[in-house]
Scaffold this motif. Sequence first.
Motif, PDB file in Angstrom:
ATOM      1  N   ASP B 257      11.944  -8.812   6.575  1.00 12.73           N
ATOM      2  CA  ASP B 257      10.489  -8.864   6.432  1.00 12.73           C
ATOM      3  C   ASP B 257      10.104 -10.293   6.840  1.00 12.73           C
ATOM      4  O   ASP B 257      10.368 -11.014   5.931  1.00 12.73           O
ATOM      5  N   THR B 268       4.484 -10.948   3.554  1.00 18.76           N
ATOM      6  CA  THR B 268       5.391 -10.721   4.685  1.00 18.76           C
ATOM      7  C   THR B 268       4.517  -9.582   5.546  1.00 18.76           C
ATOM      8  O   THR B 268       3.890  -8.852   5.050  1.00 18.76           O
ATOM      9  N   THR B 270       5.847  -7.026   7.265  1.00 20.36           N
ATOM     10  CA  THR B 270       6.382  -5.617   6.944  1.00 20.36           C
ATOM     11  C   THR B 270       6.890  -5.612   5.576  1.00 20.36           C
ATOM     12  O   THR B 270       7.012  -6.549   4.929  1.00 20.36           O
ATOM     13  N   ASN B 271       7.120  -4.269   5.186  1.00 23.19           N
ATOM     14  CA  ASN B 271       7.534  -4.192   3.586  1.00 23.19           C
ATOM     15  C   ASN B 271       8.781  -3.162   3.626  1.00 23.19           C
ATOM     16  O   ASN B 271       9.080  -2.484   2.792  1.00 23.19           O
ATOM     17  N   ASN B 272       9.806  -3.518   4.378  1.00 23.78           N
ATOM     18  CA  ASN B 272      11.126  -2.771   4.611  1.00 23.78           C
ATOM     19  C   ASN B 272      11.980  -2.799   3.217  1.00 23.78           C
ATOM     20  O   ASN B 272      12.707  -2.247   2.694  1.00 23.78           O
ATOM     21  N   GLN B 284       4.840  -7.970  -3.207  1.00 24.13           N
ATOM     22  CA  GLN B 284       4.583  -6.932  -2.275  1.00 24.13           C
ATOM     23  C   GLN B 284       4.480  -5.661  -2.743  1.00 24.13           C
ATOM     24  O   GLN B 284       4.994  -5.539  -4.057  1.00 24.13           O
TER      25      GLN B 284
END
Lengths: 352, 352, 352, 352
Positions: B257, B268, B270-272, B284
């Motif tokens: 991320d 971030t 993304t929030n993988n 997050q």
Amino acid sequence: MGNTFGRHFRVTTFGESHGVALGTVIDGVPAGLRVSKEDIQSEMDRRRPGQSNVTSPRTEKDEIEILSGIFEEKTTGAPVCIIVRNKDADSSKYEQIKHLFRPGHADYAFLNKYGMRDYRGGGRSSGRETLCRVAAGAVAKKIITGTKVIAYTLQVGNIRAEKIDYGEIEKNSVRCPDKTAAKKMEKLIESVKKEGDSIGGIIEVVVKNPPQGLGDPVFDKLDADIAKAILSIGAVKGIEFGSGFGAAGLKGSENNDSFYSKAGKISTRTNNAGGISGGISTGQDIIFRAVIKAPSSITKEQSTVDDKGKATKISVEGRHDPCLCPRAVPVIEHMTNIVLADAVLAQRLVRA
Amino acid sequence: MGNTFGRHFRVTTFGESHGVALGTVIDGVPAGLRVSKEDIQSEMDRRRPGQSNVTSPRTEKDEIEILSGIFEEKTTGAPVCIIVRNKDADSSKYEQIKHLFRPGHADYAFLNKYGMRDYRGGGRSSGRETLCRVAAGAVAKKIITGTKVIAYTLQVGNIRAEKIDYGEIEKNSVRCPDKTAAKKMEKLIESVKKEGDSIGGIIEVVVKNPPQGLGDPVFDKLDADIAKAILSIGAVKGIEFGSGFGAAGLKGSENNDSFYSKAGKISTRTNNAGGISGGISTGQDIIFRAVIKAPSSITKEQSTVDDKGKATKISVEGRHDPCLCPRAVPVIEHMTNIVLADAVLAQRLVRA
Amino acid sequence: MGNTFGRHFRVTTFGESHGVALGTVIDGVPAGLRVSKEDIQSEMDRRRPGQSNVTSPRTEKDEIEILSGIFEEKTTGAPVCIIVRNKDADSSKYEQIKHLFRPGHADYAFLNKYGMRDYRGGGRSSGRETLCRVAAGAVAKKIITGTKVIAYTLQVGNIRAEKIDYGEIEKNSVRCPDKTAAKKMEKLIESVKKEGDSIGGIIEVVVKNPPQGLGDPVFDKLDADIAKAILSIGAVKGIEFGSGFGAAGLKGSENNDSFYSKAGKISTRTNNAGGISGGISTGQDIIFRAVIKAPSSITKEQSTVDDKGKATKISVEGRHDPCLCPRAVPVIEHMTNIVLADAVLAQRLVRA
Amino acid sequence: MGNTFGRHFRVTTFGESHGVALGTVIDGVPAGLRVSKEDIQSEMDRRRPGQSNVTSPRTEKDEIEILSGIFEEKTTGAPVCIIVRNKDADSSKYEQIKHLFRPGHADYAFLNKYGMRDYRGGGRSSGRETLCRVAAGAVAKKIITGTKVIAYTLQVGNIRAEKIDYGEIEKNSVRCPDKTAAKKMEKLIESVKKEGDSIGGIIEVVVKNPPQGLGDPVFDKLDADIAKAILSIGAVKGIEFGSGFGAAGLKGSENNDSFYSKAGKISTRTNNAGGISGGISTGQDIIFRAVIKAPSSITKEQSTVDDKGKATKISVEGRHDPCLCPRAVPVIEHMTNIVLADAVLAQRLVRA
């Protein structure tokens, strides 16, 4: 806090990636176990960096020193302390990125937590800490003789092992039980490495001949303890037991393992429970899978910010693993040994 | 052992499905929290049986009694004990199967562990124990004001929610955030119920606005603690965070991320990671999914053996849930509250 | 926190003096111990108020209710919860002094600690909490069959027992093993009571036939654990083992217990160690003494201040014990049972 | 087990008297404390052998090595590991008595416990283990700035300090606050040493300016925790707080500390409680005394048996302390620091 695992076989680890040394103190080791330095070192060698072309080239021999608790190759009941000195730490690469947050890494989270951080090699958050777990697991193994924990790389990227031959595992550099798949996995890893990238995978664990009755009914279920143990390994993002996520789509009549008896021994026809029922081991094989994310350290350029919030680019240099599975196999195996040894000791307490 | 969870907010539960009462003692509750009986009872009502046509018809009101630790609707710093008496326990159905091992249940495992078992309603292994967790979670919630744990049924059988509307969750009996999917899920559950069968599913949890810095770097990683908490709920067979098992197929450059900064706030893209990096919450959303197996108790005839190993058939009568998801939603939600409250207290200790 | 004692036999207590109920949850009770309600109630009766003219006249029968963990008079391995409801709580006397700090009491300390306090009957700091310890000790006793813990009043004020006849202990209201001294003690207690005052004393404990090998070498020495257990009882201000404070004046050659062997059994000629050497039980009688301060609640007028710091006088009304020894004897006895049961379980873990 | 002390500031020690090294791992050290090697080493020097004519002549410098947890002289929140290598271990004297039980020592108890023992220098039961406590205490001290723990030799044999001048303590080899008494004590120690004997004593501790509110109301009372900490030091056979054993002879009206207020500050006229009321620190000086038995190792001939039970004589050679008080003073002081640091951290958790 948070540096101790286990209730009866209590493993505490310490040390940073680029500090003086890492180590473990194990309290609760029963007196009278035969443990040689070689018993531990041989397991360390399976985890150490630099063992193949698909692992980090950092040249650490990870030679252990036993400081206490073993006398004339036997445990004494006193805590066992084992340390490994860092020899090849190279902090120079970290100096230049000490104000940047590496994507996928804990830099930002650490800074928020502690208000400071040891940026050299990830400090305490480094995967190098797992060497302590292997050392402790090698001692734990002595408590669960008769039981065998087998771990292997089931999947790398989208390549999945199609046959499971335990004899193959240690014969290839990815520790995959399927010779053909292993070759493809090696190629895939080498290819992402060339791109300056990395790749994820799945590790499967089968515990053969586990004792019955391990685990407690409520919070300390055996699967809950294994889940905690395995998720406490840095790159693991999920775990499933037996039929796992597939159980969502199954009916009770499909997922229940029905009992039968053969030659006086009660067993189940299927093992969707993964060997654990109500949190307690049934005696069937314990089976679980853990997903390992791709290593966060990649040389490929990524967007990030510095600790002032300024946008920048980062390319993470250093000597990193392109895929964690090969070296995570022994780590997961030994965390499982630790959970089982702890549960075996716990089981000594439950009956009048 | 194994009946206590948490390090600072310590929840101990006791009681059996068909015993006198179940309850929880919570130690470590800070003094001065405003907690009314209604605050707890309203959460209990979301978990109690008999609330809809897709849950067990056992008619328990699960009315709580607060025995200690709260004075004039404020916590005093003393341990909070809350009990619920069993009112509608009907052990008659269990008398006839007390020598049989119900497939999917812990009967066999319990007997091996303790050399005996309280067969009435599953005794200590019953899902009824989870009411204690809801009571404790309702108190935990008071510690993490500002943060909201949202849990919902994502999947039942092979029906999956396709849109996530939090406002829908409590409006349908399956607690699904997708109105259309909810209807299909209800129908599926009713249909398996008619067959005398049951069905599995997946619950997803989103924690909105979690504090940063929760979790410890090594063994007590926040995801490891959540995994343990969730896997300690009877029917859960797996858990995954963020990109979860999908991470196996992703490259580092895809799964990492990357950070950016907006209006002075670092975030971030993304929030993988599912809101947890290196075991520490980043701020997050925390996101995870748990798979729930189909309830083991089905009236459909199954093969099994008795405690002498003799083969027989069993049809499990009693008042059971055909799908656990609807009632597991508040349980998972409150176990998450407990983990977070514990981590929030832990975080008070980490800086000089 | 601080409401749990023990590592393997884990006793948690809850409840306030004038709250709804007090109770204990014991986790780690091995399955299969025979425990009847009467086994516990009979021990409670030895501690309850109103049993003689030298104890508090509060009329509590302290009738127990077992909520969990015992099925058909046998422990199941599940946590045992036992509660006692408060029946004769009279908070009216406390209303008028709720802003005053009673000398010798924890009112002031509590307020500083929590920023608030449940002033009714001392709340959580009341000696009434010790009833939970007796209930737990009665269960602990079942684990250490073969060993007998004998406690008695050795001294009240300056009157000291001169002979030790165990058969006398339960025959007099002060629980003194010396009939003649007992009479004098009773008179002394009645006399201080008339003055609106109270008096201190010393309790001695002898553990006959303790198992060898209990206790751990470093922090969890058996004497350290007993010291903690006994000092955790409200009015205890000191403890000494074997030769105790007298050891200050002794030489090594006088204080060392020399070994001899008789009929194949190794023993020591003296027992200055009080049965514990290097923190580990030797098999000799375990001997210790605890000093009990005079009860703080006296009707005699004392100087104090209110919570604004204003000087005032206080006379503590209520139904108090003029001397704690008689009722502290069973409490100390059962705390000792708890420590020993815990150590006996611990000992199951130390050998391979 | 039993090698860890503390709940939040968790000190684990390891190592044997004649092993490779001894050390401590401290978990729960807050991040950001300034700790230099010298801060710790200077405390070690106060405990090390060979510092005067009244201590053991074993020539150990006890030089510490910090392995982890401190980066640029600041704690990082990671566990702090400190080790000391054994340099002058001489096991030759132990070879000849490895089958004999030294009177007053734990040899016999250890053998019964573990079925084996590391006979070299007492192994894990050696007082040398206490060096680890001093190292940990030196770190603990950084958490309780503002508070000062003062320990001193109050009595040796029957010689008791008659005046308390803190400035004198570190000026004489017995660490006595009374110059005149110190001289007599030194003479007494030298005289018993010449006889091949040893002598006991009493150490008193005064904690100046302790925070209010430390300790928990029930099992983890501050005095209970201190008692455990101090009794876990090998030679301690008793402890008393405030008026201590003298309280047996006092009435409530004599022993209660009455409150008064001066310049807006509430205080007590007397301090019979020793600064702890209901298990919680009041803010008054914390005062306690510990009795130290004479060292068990004496060259004077004693009767004993060997491990077959055969009667024999023993003269314990080696380099032993003739009186433990001088070197026990820093050990007791630092165990007190550890308890206080732990309690200070605990206090961060009690309010909403």
